[in-house]
Design an enzyme around this catalytic site. Structure first.
Site, short mmCIF file in Angstrom:
data_model
loop_
_atom_site.label_atom_id
_atom_site.label_comp_id
_atom_site.label_asym_id
_atom_site.label_seq_id
_atom_site.Cartn_x
_atom_site.Cartn_y
_atom_site.Cartn_z
N LYS A 246 0.83 -1.22 0.00
CA LYS A 246 0.00 0.00 0.00
C LYS A 246 0.85 1.26 0.00
CE LYS A 246 -2.09 -0.37 3.82
NZ LYS A 246 -1.85 -0.50 4.99
N ARG B 159 -9.19 2.78 8.69
CA ARG B 159 -9.04 1.39 9.11
C ARG B 159 -10.26 0.91 9.87
NH1 ARG B 159 -2.94 1.81 9.15
NH2 ARG B 159 -2.18 -0.27 9.53
N ARG C 40 11.24 -6.26 5.80
CA ARG C 40 11.09 -4.86 5.41
C ARG C 40 12.03 -3.94 6.17
NH1 ARG C 40 5.14 -2.17 5.24
NH2 ARG C 40 5.23 -2.17 7.50
N ARG D 96 11.04 -1.65 11.57
CA ARG D 96 10.03 -1.13 12.49
C ARG D 96 9.78 -2.13 13.61
NH1 ARG D 96 5.13 0.81 8.76
NH2 ARG D 96 4.05 -0.27 10.44
N ARG E 89 -0.51 -8.53 14.05
CA ARG E 89 -0.98 -7.45 13.17
C ARG E 89 -1.82 -8.02 12.04
NH1 ARG E 89 3.86 -4.59 10.92
NH2 ARG E 89 2.52 -2.94 10.16
P1 AMP Z 1 1.05 1.40 9.24
O1 AMP Z 1 2.29 2.19 9.04
O2 AMP Z 1 -0.08 1.86 8.35
O3 AMP Z 1 1.25 -0.09 9.19
O4 AMP Z 1 0.55 1.74 10.75
C1 AMP Z 1 1.34 1.41 11.87
C2 AMP Z 1 0.52 1.48 13.14
O5 AMP Z 1 0.02 2.82 13.30
C3 AMP Z 1 -0.73 0.60 13.15
O6 AMP Z 1 -0.44 -0.73 13.56
C4 AMP Z 1 -1.60 1.34 14.16
O7 AMP Z 1 -1.18 1.10 15.48
C5 AMP Z 1 -1.29 2.80 13.83
N1 AMP Z 1 -2.23 3.34 12.81
C6 AMP Z 1 -1.90 3.78 11.55
N2 AMP Z 1 -2.99 4.21 10.90
C7 AMP Z 1 -4.04 4.03 11.75
C8 AMP Z 1 -5.44 4.25 11.64
N3 AMP Z 1 -5.99 4.74 10.51
N4 AMP Z 1 -6.21 3.94 12.72
C9 AMP Z 1 -5.68 3.46 13.85
N5 AMP Z 1 -4.38 3.19 14.00
C10 AMP Z 1 -3.55 3.48 12.96
#
Ligand code: AMP
Length: 214
Positions: free
Chosen positions: A13, A88, A127, A160, A171
């Site tokens: 994504k 989300r 990653r 990360r 996750r």
């Molecule tokens: P990502 O980089 O999109 O994988 O996001 C990493 C982490 O940030 C996720 O596991 C959530 O803890 C938090 N996060 C990112 N976007 C959202 C969202 N739209 N709603 C809630 N938590 C989010």
């Protein structure tokens, strides 16, 4: 062009959002990146979000919706945006619709990137992310020219905390619960485009671009 990208972590994504943003001249808006920035700067919001993120849980809706609302009010979001990692939850999707309705600029499409679970685990565990510019690499599939150094900006590459193998399964389970209702929400609104996320970045980008309104 106003697009949201939905799908599991590791489906590509972020990479696709960045490439689409460049193609259409609109910013890629990643809630994960904004939350990680807030953590790095140790703002109150960043400290609050960290507890959830380190455990691979979703940050509460009101925090994330507030961040997106402020970001989309910025000048560079005028011509559009590629939202990555948001919405989300259905509550976030509804809040986004309400924000866009107030501005009279509805969404053009919701792109769901579909990748088999075994591939996701392999992609996430390898990653690497640049601390400075956020560019993603993969130890095996897309290694940087120099180990641990970003090809784009020379920044330091790191893994990360939530990409560690023990956190990935959690996750992915979380994502199965979160992606389905959001995809359903957009399916009902006739905005959902489900794209096969396997193959090269350019192949996936072509599939996505072909699915978007002209
Ligand atoms: P990502 O980089 O999109 O994988 O996001 C990493 C982490 O940030 C996720 O596991 C959530 O803890 C938090 N996060 C990112 N976007 C959202 C969202 N739209 N709603 C809630 N938590 C989010």
């Amino acid at each position: 062009m106003r697009v949201v990208m939905i799908g599991p972590p590791g489906a590509g994504k972020g990479t696709q959002a960045r490439m689409l943003g460049e193609r259409f001249g609109v910013p890629q808006v990643s809630t994960g990146d904004m939350l990680r920035d807030a953590q790095r700067e140790a703002t109150p919001l960043g400290r609050e979000a960290q507890r959830y993120m380190d455990e691979g849980r979703l940050v509460p809706d009101d925090i994330v919706i507030g961040i997106v609302e402020r970001r989309l009010a910025a000048d560079d979001s005028g011509p559009g945006f590629i939202l990555d990692g948001f919405p989300r939850t259905v509550a976030q999707a509804e809040a986004l619709d309400a924000m866009l309705a107030r501005r009279g600029t509805p969404l053009d499409a919701a792109v769901a990137v579909d990748v088999p679970r075994a591939d996701l685990i392999e992609r996430l565990a390898g990653r690497l992310v640049c601390r400075t510019c956020g560019t993603m690499f993969h130890r095996t599939f897309d290694p940087p020219a120099t180990s641990a150094v970003c090809d784009r900006c020379g920044g330091e590459l790191y893994q990360r905390a939530d990409d560690r193998e023990d956190r990935i399964t959690r996750r992915l389970d979380q994502l199965a619960k979160e992606v389905t209702p959001v995809a359903e929400y957009y399916r009902r609104g006739h905005l959902l485009r489900t794209i096969d996320g396997t193959g090269s970045r350019d192949e996936v980008l072509r599939r996505i671009t072909a699915s978007l309104p002209a």
